[in-house]
Design a protein around this motif. Structure first.
Motif, PDB file in Angstrom:
ATOM      1  N   GLU A 250      67.411  24.350  -4.328  1.00 22.80           N
ATOM      2  CA  GLU A 250      68.200  23.604  -5.309  1.00 22.80           C
ATOM      3  C   GLU A 250      69.355  22.860  -4.644  1.00 22.80           C
ATOM      4  O   GLU A 250      69.646  21.703  -4.985  1.00 22.80           O
ATOM      5  N   SER A 251      70.008  23.498  -3.679  1.00 21.49           N
ATOM      6  CA  SER A 251      71.140  22.850  -3.022  1.00 21.49           C
ATOM      7  C   SER A 251      70.693  21.666  -2.183  1.00 21.49           C
ATOM      8  O   SER A 251      71.383  20.641  -2.111  1.00 21.49           O
ATOM      9  N   LEU A 252      69.517  21.768  -1.549  1.00 19.05           N
ATOM     10  CA  LEU A 252      69.013  20.651  -0.748  1.00 19.05           C
ATOM     11  C   LEU A 252      68.581  19.488  -1.630  1.00 19.05           C
ATOM     12  O   LEU A 252      68.760  18.320  -1.257  1.00 19.05           O
ATOM     13  N   GLN A 253      68.002  19.785  -2.795  1.00 22.91           N
ATOM     14  CA  GLN A 253      67.652  18.698  -3.714  1.00 22.91           C
ATOM     15  C   GLN A 253      68.897  17.908  -4.099  1.00 22.91           C
ATOM     16  O   GLN A 253      68.886  16.676  -4.106  1.00 22.91           O
ATOM     17  N   GLU A 254      69.957  18.621  -4.427  1.00 23.73           N
ATOM     18  CA  GLU A 254      71.205  17.947  -4.819  1.00 23.73           C
ATOM     19  C   GLU A 254      71.827  17.229  -3.628  1.00 23.73           C
ATOM     20  O   GLU A 254      72.308  16.097  -3.752  1.00 23.73           O
ATOM     21  N   HIS A 255      71.818  17.871  -2.465  1.00 22.42           N
ATOM     22  CA  HIS A 255      72.449  17.308  -1.275  1.00 22.42           C
ATOM     23  C   HIS A 255      71.741  16.036  -0.814  1.00 22.42           C
ATOM     24  O   HIS A 255      72.392  15.058  -0.425  1.00 22.42           O
ATOM     25  N   LEU A 256      70.413  16.046  -0.854  1.00 19.34           N
ATOM     26  CA  LEU A 256      69.627  14.903  -0.369  1.00 19.34           C
ATOM     27  C   LEU A 256      69.350  13.874  -1.464  1.00 19.34           C
ATOM     28  O   LEU A 256      68.956  12.742  -1.165  1.00 19.34           O
ATOM     29  N   GLY A 257      69.506  14.280  -2.714  1.00 17.38           N
ATOM     30  CA  GLY A 257      69.234  13.366  -3.818  1.00 17.38           C
ATOM     31  C   GLY A 257      67.760  13.096  -4.026  1.00 17.38           C
ATOM     32  O   GLY A 257      67.379  12.002  -4.461  1.00 17.38           O
ATOM     33  N   VAL A 258      66.914  14.089  -3.723  1.00 14.53           N
ATOM     34  CA  VAL A 258      65.469  13.941  -3.907  1.00 14.53           C
ATOM     35  C   VAL A 258      64.933  15.175  -4.611  1.00 14.53           C
ATOM     36  O   VAL A 258      65.550  16.240  -4.581  1.00 14.53           O
ATOM     37  N   GLY A 259      63.776  15.019  -5.226  1.00 15.49           N
ATOM     38  CA  GLY A 259      63.097  16.149  -5.838  1.00 15.49           C
ATOM     39  C   GLY A 259      62.048  16.719  -4.919  1.00 15.49           C
ATOM     40  O   GLY A 259      61.926  16.335  -3.749  1.00 15.49           O
ATOM     41  N   ASN A 260      61.254  17.639  -5.446  1.00 14.38           N
ATOM     42  CA  ASN A 260      60.186  18.234  -4.655  1.00 14.38           C
ATOM     43  C   ASN A 260      59.186  17.168  -4.213  1.00 14.38           C
ATOM     44  O   ASN A 260      58.676  16.403  -5.028  1.00 14.38           O
TER      45      ASN A 260
ATOM     46  N   GLY B 235      60.004  14.626  -2.456  1.00  8.78           N
ATOM     47  CA  GLY B 235      60.708  13.358  -2.301  1.00  8.78           C
ATOM     48  C   GLY B 235      61.191  13.125  -0.883  1.00  8.78           C
ATOM     49  O   GLY B 235      61.412  14.063  -0.115  1.00  8.78           O
ATOM     50  N   THR B 236      61.369  11.860  -0.540  1.00  8.71           N
ATOM     51  CA  THR B 236      61.808  11.462   0.800  1.00  8.71           C
ATOM     52  C   THR B 236      63.110  10.687   0.700  1.00  8.71           C
ATOM     53  O   THR B 236      63.286   9.862  -0.199  1.00  8.71           O
ATOM     54  N   THR B 237      64.024  10.947   1.616  1.00  7.10           N
ATOM     55  CA  THR B 237      65.299  10.241   1.623  1.00  7.10           C
ATOM     56  C   THR B 237      65.080   8.753   1.887  1.00  7.10           C
ATOM     57  O   THR B 237      64.069   8.355   2.476  1.00  7.10           O
ATOM     58  N   GLU B 238      66.019   7.937   1.435  1.00  7.14           N
ATOM     59  CA  GLU B 238      65.857   6.484   1.520  1.00  7.14           C
ATOM     60  C   GLU B 238      65.703   5.997   2.957  1.00  7.14           C
ATOM     61  O   GLU B 238      65.055   4.982   3.203  1.00  7.14           O
ATOM     62  N   ASP B 239      66.294   6.715   3.913  1.00  7.23           N
ATOM     63  CA  ASP B 239      66.175   6.296   5.305  1.00  7.23           C
ATOM     64  C   ASP B 239      64.853   6.718   5.939  1.00  7.23           C
ATOM     65  O   ASP B 239      64.592   6.415   7.103  1.00  7.23           O
ATOM     66  N   GLY B 240      64.000   7.421   5.186  1.00  6.27           N
ATOM     67  CA  GLY B 240      62.697   7.827   5.702  1.00  6.27           C
ATOM     68  C   GLY B 240      62.749   8.963   6.708  1.00  6.27           C
ATOM     69  O   GLY B 240      61.762   9.234   7.386  1.00  6.27           O
ATOM     70  N   LYS B 241      63.875   9.667   6.754  1.00  8.47           N
ATOM     71  CA  LYS B 241      64.022  10.733   7.753  1.00  8.47           C
ATOM     72  C   LYS B 241      63.461  12.073   7.283  1.00  8.47           C
ATOM     73  O   LYS B 241      62.794  12.777   8.036  1.00  8.47           O
ATOM     74  N   VAL B 242      63.761  12.455   6.042  1.00  9.30           N
ATOM     75  CA  VAL B 242      63.477  13.809   5.583  1.00  9.30           C
ATOM     76  C   VAL B 242      62.674  13.786   4.292  1.00  9.30           C
ATOM     77  O   VAL B 242      63.017  13.055   3.354  1.00  9.30           O
ATOM     78  N   THR B 243      61.612  14.581   4.265  1.00 11.67           N
ATOM     79  CA  THR B 243      60.886  14.858   3.032  1.00 11.67           C
ATOM     80  C   THR B 243      61.100  16.327   2.696  1.00 11.67           C
ATOM     81  O   THR B 243      60.921  17.197   3.555  1.00 11.67           O
ATOM     82  N   LEU B 244      61.484  16.616   1.477  1.00 13.52           N
ATOM     83  CA  LEU B 244      61.790  17.980   1.041  1.00 13.52           C
ATOM     84  C   LEU B 244      60.680  18.503   0.141  1.00 13.52           C
ATOM     85  O   LEU B 244      60.189  17.785  -0.731  1.00 13.52           O
ATOM     86  N   GLU B 245      60.296  19.757   0.353  1.00 15.24           N
ATOM     87  CA  GLU B 245      59.306  20.377  -0.524  1.00 15.24           C
ATOM     88  C   GLU B 245      59.490  21.883  -0.512  1.00 15.24           C
ATOM     89  O   GLU B 245      60.012  22.458   0.450  1.00 15.24           O
ATOM     90  N   HIS B 246      59.086  22.511  -1.608  1.00 17.17           N
ATOM     91  CA  HIS B 246      59.039  23.973  -1.589  1.00 17.17           C
ATOM     92  C   HIS B 246      57.638  24.385  -1.176  1.00 17.17           C
ATOM     93  O   HIS B 246      56.651  23.741  -1.525  1.00 17.17           O
ATOM     94  N   ILE B 247      57.557  25.438  -0.396  1.00 12.07           N
ATOM     95  CA  ILE B 247      56.279  25.861   0.166  1.00 12.07           C
ATOM     96  C   ILE B 247      56.079  27.353  -0.063  1.00 12.07           C
ATOM     97  O   ILE B 247      57.005  28.090  -0.372  1.00 12.07           O
TER      98      ILE B 247
ATOM     99  N   ILE C 271      68.989  13.990  10.008  1.00  8.73           N
ATOM    100  CA  ILE C 271      69.220  12.606   9.592  1.00  8.73           C
ATOM    101  C   ILE C 271      70.073  11.867  10.610  1.00  8.73           C
ATOM    102  O   ILE C 271      69.848  10.683  10.903  1.00  8.73           O
ATOM    103  N   ALA C 272      71.046  12.570  11.185  1.00  8.49           N
ATOM    104  CA  ALA C 272      71.949  11.935  12.154  1.00  8.49           C
ATOM    105  C   ALA C 272      71.337  11.818  13.545  1.00  8.49           C
ATOM    106  O   ALA C 272      71.922  11.170  14.417  1.00  8.49           O
ATOM    107  N   GLY C 273      70.192  12.449  13.753  1.00  5.11           N
ATOM    108  CA  GLY C 273      69.556  12.376  15.063  1.00  5.11           C
ATOM    109  C   GLY C 273      70.149  13.321  16.086  1.00  5.11           C
ATOM    110  O   GLY C 273      69.930  13.153  17.292  1.00  5.11           O
ATOM    111  N   ARG C 274      70.895  14.327  15.612  1.00  9.37           N
ATOM    112  CA  ARG C 274      71.479  15.304  16.535  1.00  9.37           C
ATOM    113  C   ARG C 274      70.417  16.321  16.958  1.00  9.37           C
ATOM    114  O   ARG C 274      69.468  16.583  16.206  1.00  9.37           O
ATOM    115  N   PRO C 275      70.561  16.920  18.138  1.00  8.97           N
ATOM    116  CA  PRO C 275      69.562  17.895  18.614  1.00  8.97           C
ATOM    117  C   PRO C 275      69.445  19.071  17.654  1.00  8.97           C
ATOM    118  O   PRO C 275      70.451  19.607  17.185  1.00  8.97           O
ATOM    119  N   VAL C 276      68.224  19.455  17.372  1.00 12.12           N
ATOM    120  CA  VAL C 276      67.948  20.584  16.479  1.00 12.12           C
ATOM    121  C   VAL C 276      66.959  21.501  17.186  1.00 12.12           C
ATOM    122  O   VAL C 276      65.885  21.047  17.612  1.00 12.12           O
TER     123      VAL C 276
END
Length: 295
Positions: free
Chosen positions: A119-129, A131-143, A178-183
């Motif tokens: 729920e917090s990631l949906q609100e933070h990213l502004g996408v639903g299950n 959904g992909t962020t406008e910059d095309g970086k992240v797609t969020l889903e529950h698994i 999203i920022a391209g920092r090492p993960v």
């Protein structure tokens, strides 16, 4: 009185046109890879699953063009290929992000905080299950379950593990992506893009330095049964307290007075782990249980 087909929401438009073919250079390259994949199987149609990963690595999802390619090289109908591509959730049917962020919401992860993370990631990213962020970086889903319950709640990025998450640590994780920092995943191979992951799943070697040597060993809770089978003494508690104290810390000592647990390298911690304050199910949380069952 009768209603028209348009009023009933039924489309009687022209049938969908056949999918376009890949450009000649792309098809030639994919055909070379496809021949290598097909040669691994005694029956060519058995190569369909890795071939779908192959075409997914080309465009980031399985397109109608990709399914037409698979049908052509395997001598199948597009209906047969579509039936498989729509059955398995690892095949994306629409454009998606460079990083597939999956939050486990199955039972254990959910009660440990997975639902709150999602729920917090949906609100933070502004996408639903899905959904992909406008910059095309992240797609969020529950698994569903990722077989990592001893590290619950778990988040996966392109099928690599990020353990012991909280809403805060998960938000920092997607911000870094999203920022391209090492993960760095908690365990397993270094992170790569979804297209690169799809090519590896198609059966081609991961040529990144150190990727093959990386591993994701089971956690302590997963190995309790093995230790018991070997006749080794069982620990006093399977899971150490969430406040970081050791398993055998006297219970009459206040949490802040207990010895601080220093994780060992075998616990597979990464900069995106969050082993404390995970959820309301934390035993030290006011809303959580105050004692272990049987105490």
């Amino acid at each position: 009185m009768t209603t028209s087909s348009s009023e009933r929401g039924v489309s009687l438009g022209m049938p969908e046109l056949p999918a376009p073919a890949y450009p000649d250079d792309v098809r030639a390259r994919l055909e070379t890879d496809a021949r290598e994949i097909i040669a691994r199987y005694p029956d060519s149609r058995s190569a369909l699953l890795p071939l779908l990963h192959l075409v997914q690595s080309e465009e980031g999802h399985v397109t109608r063009t990709g399914m037409r390619f698979c049908a052509d090289v395997l001598g199948l109908t597009t209906a047969e290929v579509t039936a498989v591509a729509t059955f398995y959730t690892m095949y994306r049917r629409r454009p998606s992000g460079d990083y597939q962020v999956g939050v486990c919401t199955n039972t254990l992860c959910a009660v440990m905080g997975g639902d709150a993370i999602f729920e917090s990631l949906q609100e933070h990213l502004g996408v639903g299950n899905g959904g992909t962020t406008e910059d095309g970086k992240v797609t969020l889903e529950h698994i569903e379950c990722n077989a990592a319950c001893d590290f619950a709640p778990v988040v996966m990025v392109n099928w690599e593990f990020f353990d012991n998450q909280t809403p805060g640590s998960a938000k920092r994780l997607v911000d870094d992506l999203i920022a391209g920092r090492p993960v760095q995943p908690t365990r397993g191979a270094p992170l790569c893009t979804f297209k690169e992951t799809a090519r590896i799943l198609a059966g081609f070697p991961d040529e990144r330095p150190g990727a093959v040597e990386a591993s994701g060993a089971a956690g302590p809770a997963s190995l309790v049964g093995l230790r018991l089978a070997r006749g080794e003494a069982a620990p006093a508690r399977v899971v150490h307290p969430r406040d970081g104290g050791p398993d055998d810390a006297p219970q009459d000592r206040a949490p802040q007075d207990r010895d601080v647990h220093e994780p060992s390298p075998t616990e597979h911690l990464s900069s995106h782990d969050a082993p404390q304050d995970t959820s309301a199910s934390d035993p030290t949380h006011p809303a959580g249980p105050v004692a272990e069952e049987g105490e």
